[in-house]
Design a protein around this motif. Structure first.
Motif, short mmCIF file in Angstrom:
data_model
loop_
_atom_site.label_atom_id
_atom_site.label_comp_id
_atom_site.label_asym_id
_atom_site.label_seq_id
_atom_site.Cartn_x
_atom_site.Cartn_y
_atom_site.Cartn_z
N ILE A 1 0.68 -1.08 0.03
CA ILE A 1 -0.02 0.12 0.02
C ILE A 1 0.83 1.20 -0.01
CG2 ILE A 1 -1.84 1.13 1.33
CD1 ILE A 1 -2.55 -1.51 2.43
N PRO A 2 0.93 1.87 -0.89
CA PRO A 2 1.86 3.23 -1.12
C PRO A 2 1.56 4.41 -0.42
CG PRO A 2 0.40 3.10 -3.00
CD PRO A 2 -0.23 1.99 -2.11
N SER A 3 0.54 4.69 0.14
CA SER A 3 -0.01 5.93 1.00
C SER A 3 -0.37 5.55 2.21
CB SER A 3 -1.02 6.62 -0.02
OG SER A 3 -0.03 7.27 -1.19
N ILE A 4 -0.43 6.53 3.23
CA ILE A 4 -1.03 6.51 4.57
C ILE A 4 -1.69 7.73 4.80
CG2 ILE A 4 1.11 6.82 5.80
CD1 ILE A 4 0.05 4.77 7.93
N GLY A 5 -3.08 7.66 5.48
CA GLY A 5 -3.61 8.71 5.98
C GLY A 5 -3.55 8.78 7.86
N LEU A 6 -2.59 9.75 8.03
CA LEU A 6 -2.40 9.79 9.55
C LEU A 6 -3.32 10.46 10.52
CD1 LEU A 6 1.36 10.26 9.20
CD2 LEU A 6 0.40 8.16 9.77
N TRP A 7 -3.31 10.09 11.76
CA TRP A 7 -4.26 10.86 12.72
C TRP A 7 -3.11 11.19 13.90
CZ3 TRP A 7 -9.73 10.95 14.07
CH2 TRP A 7 -10.56 10.35 12.80
N ARG A 8 -3.61 12.48 14.15
CA ARG A 8 -2.90 13.49 15.14
C ARG A 8 -2.50 12.58 16.29
NH1 ARG A 8 -4.90 18.97 16.32
NH2 ARG A 8 -2.75 19.42 16.77
N ASP A 9 -3.43 12.15 16.91
CA ASP A 9 -3.16 11.27 18.37
C ASP A 9 -2.17 10.44 18.08
OD1 ASP A 9 -4.94 9.72 16.68
OD2 ASP A 9 -5.98 8.87 18.41
N LYS A 10 -1.98 9.45 16.90
CA LYS A 10 -1.25 8.34 16.66
C LYS A 10 0.15 9.14 16.52
CE LYS A 10 -3.97 4.90 16.91
NZ LYS A 10 -3.88 3.61 17.91
N VAL A 11 0.27 10.26 15.80
CA VAL A 11 1.55 10.94 15.47
C VAL A 11 1.99 11.39 16.73
CG1 VAL A 11 2.55 12.99 14.44
CG2 VAL A 11 1.07 11.40 12.98
N ALA A 12 1.14 11.73 17.69
CA ALA A 12 1.54 12.47 18.86
C ALA A 12 2.23 11.51 19.75
CB ALA A 12 0.25 13.13 19.70
N GLU A 13 1.60 10.29 19.68
CA GLU A 13 1.99 9.07 20.55
C GLU A 13 3.46 8.73 19.93
OE1 GLU A 13 -0.56 5.73 20.36
OE2 GLU A 13 -2.03 6.91 21.26
N ALA A 14 3.89 8.60 18.60
CA ALA A 14 5.01 8.20 18.08
C ALA A 14 6.11 9.23 18.32
CB ALA A 14 4.88 7.87 16.72
N GLY A 15 5.41 10.57 18.13
CA GLY A 15 6.44 11.68 18.10
C GLY A 15 6.45 12.22 16.70
N LEU A 16 6.47 13.48 16.37
CA LEU A 16 6.26 13.94 14.96
C LEU A 16 7.44 13.60 14.13
CD1 LEU A 16 4.95 15.90 12.77
CD2 LEU A 16 5.53 17.82 13.87
N GLN A 17 8.55 13.78 14.58
CA GLN A 17 9.90 13.72 13.80
C GLN A 17 9.96 12.15 13.51
OE1 GLN A 17 11.36 15.92 12.19
NE2 GLN A 17 10.29 17.55 13.11
N GLU A 18 9.65 11.38 14.60
CA GLU A 18 9.74 9.98 14.37
C GLU A 18 8.75 9.36 13.35
OE1 GLU A 18 10.97 5.94 14.89
OE2 GLU A 18 11.73 7.58 15.02
N SER A 19 7.71 10.08 13.37
CA SER A 19 6.57 9.59 12.28
C SER A 19 7.09 9.88 10.91
CB SER A 19 5.10 10.36 12.65
OG SER A 19 4.75 9.88 13.87
N VAL A 20 7.64 11.29 10.85
CA VAL A 20 8.21 11.67 9.63
C VAL A 20 9.35 10.58 9.02
CG1 VAL A 20 9.57 13.26 8.55
CG2 VAL A 20 7.95 14.15 10.04
N ARG A 21 10.21 10.24 10.10
CA ARG A 21 11.08 9.24 9.57
C ARG A 21 10.77 7.86 9.35
NH1 ARG A 21 13.77 4.92 11.23
NH2 ARG A 21 12.66 4.62 13.07
N LEU A 22 9.72 7.33 10.02
CA LEU A 22 9.16 6.03 9.70
C LEU A 22 8.64 6.11 8.07
CD1 LEU A 22 7.45 5.30 13.09
CD2 LEU A 22 9.29 3.94 12.01
#
Length: 296
Positions: free
Chosen positions: A57-78
């Motif tokens: 699956i080439p794309s993902i729609g993210l949710w802010r609460d999940k991004v906050a849990e992982a950390g914004l920069q870590e989400s970007v990196r992943l």
């Protein structure tokens, strides 16, 4: 009812895995598919990203609460390291509030959401506009418009567009006073800004007798297309959405309408369903991919 839905999901998932209905290595069929994180709600950003990579699956729609849990920069990196695209960030909005202080806090939170979307590399922030703070629907709708107009210059500075998602009318009391695609289109026309558009979600618009006309009227400002199905009977008005093909929505027709209106971007599968969330995440993704290819 809940158990029946869970059983159907599980059985179809197993059949999908056993029969390999259409080879998942044929990724061309999935080139526009995006996993909205709500479909695999128990998963973290890392798990969702890894699942997308495994299934193709080439794309993902993210949710802010999940991004906050992982950390914004870590989400970007992943997301970056996996080679995925972020189709949207959910959610902004929820504008109306009882006091001036609360309204300002919500505008400030929307500015943070815009900043997060920009950092994540998506141009679309999905707006769930929020219910009225009291019984004055006209005032609430006017304030939604005012709030979006306030935010648009800031969003434009960050290269982010604001996607107004009209919700089904049953959510007017607790989630959004913007309850039809026609209403959202009129709001976009009044705002008259290239940084605002609409999100067309099958679950929220399929019932509309003006659907064909209003999808056509959205041409040029469709920022996202979300799919799932409407189960009959509906087990839960919030967490009772169905996997594609399990309900009564003609998703192929809706896709044709949206594409005829000029939209060629990602197609997000966004399913709120407790029974689905109880399945192993990889089963959900395999089933989702198969039903997407068959029904969308």
């Amino acid at each position: 009812m809940h158990d029946d839905i869970f059983t159907n999901l599980s059985n179809l998932s197993n059949l999908s895995n056993l029969s390999n209905l259409s080879n998942l290595s044929n990724l061309s069929n999935l080139s526009r598919l995006s996993l909205n994180q709500m479909t695999t709600k128990p998963w973290s950003v890392r798990e969702a990203v890894e699942g997308c990579v495994r299934v193709g699956i080439p794309s993902i729609g993210l949710w802010r609460d999940k991004v906050a849990e992982a950390g914004l920069q870590e989400s970007v990196r992943l997301v970056r390291d996996a080679g995925l695209k972020v189709s949207s960030l959910c959610r902004g909005g929820w504008f109306c509030a009882a006091s001036a202080r609360e309204r300002q806090e919500r505008l400030d939170d929307n500015r943070r959401a815009i900043e997060e979307a920009a950092v994540l590399g998506t141009e679309t922030l999905v707006l769930v506009c929020g219910p009225a703070a009291d019984r004055d629907l006209l005032a609430a709708r006017a304030y939604v418009e005012e709030s979006i107009s306030i935010l648009l210059p800031y969003a434009q500075e960050h290269g982010v567009k604001l996607g107004i998602e009209p919700l089904h009318p049953m959510y007017a009391g607790d989630r959004s006073v913007i309850v039809s695609l026609g209403e959202a289109n009129r709001l976009v026309r009044r705002l008259a800004h290239p940084g605002v558009g609409v999100i067309i979600d099958a679950y929220h618009v399929w019932w509309d007798p003006e659907l064909e006309e209003q999808v056509a009227a959205a041409s040029g400002h469709i920022l996202g297309f979300h799919v799932c199905d409407w189960l009959v009977p509906t087990p839960d008005m919030l967490n009772g959405r169905g996997m594609m093909g399990y309900g009564v929505i003609d998703l192929r027709r809706l896709r044709r309408l949206v594409e005829a209106a000029g939209y060629s971007g990602p197609i997000e599968v966004e399913i709120f369903n407790q029974a689905l969330w109880e399945l192993p995440g990889m089963e959900v993704l395999h089933l989702m991919s198969e039903r997407y290819k068959q029904c969308v």
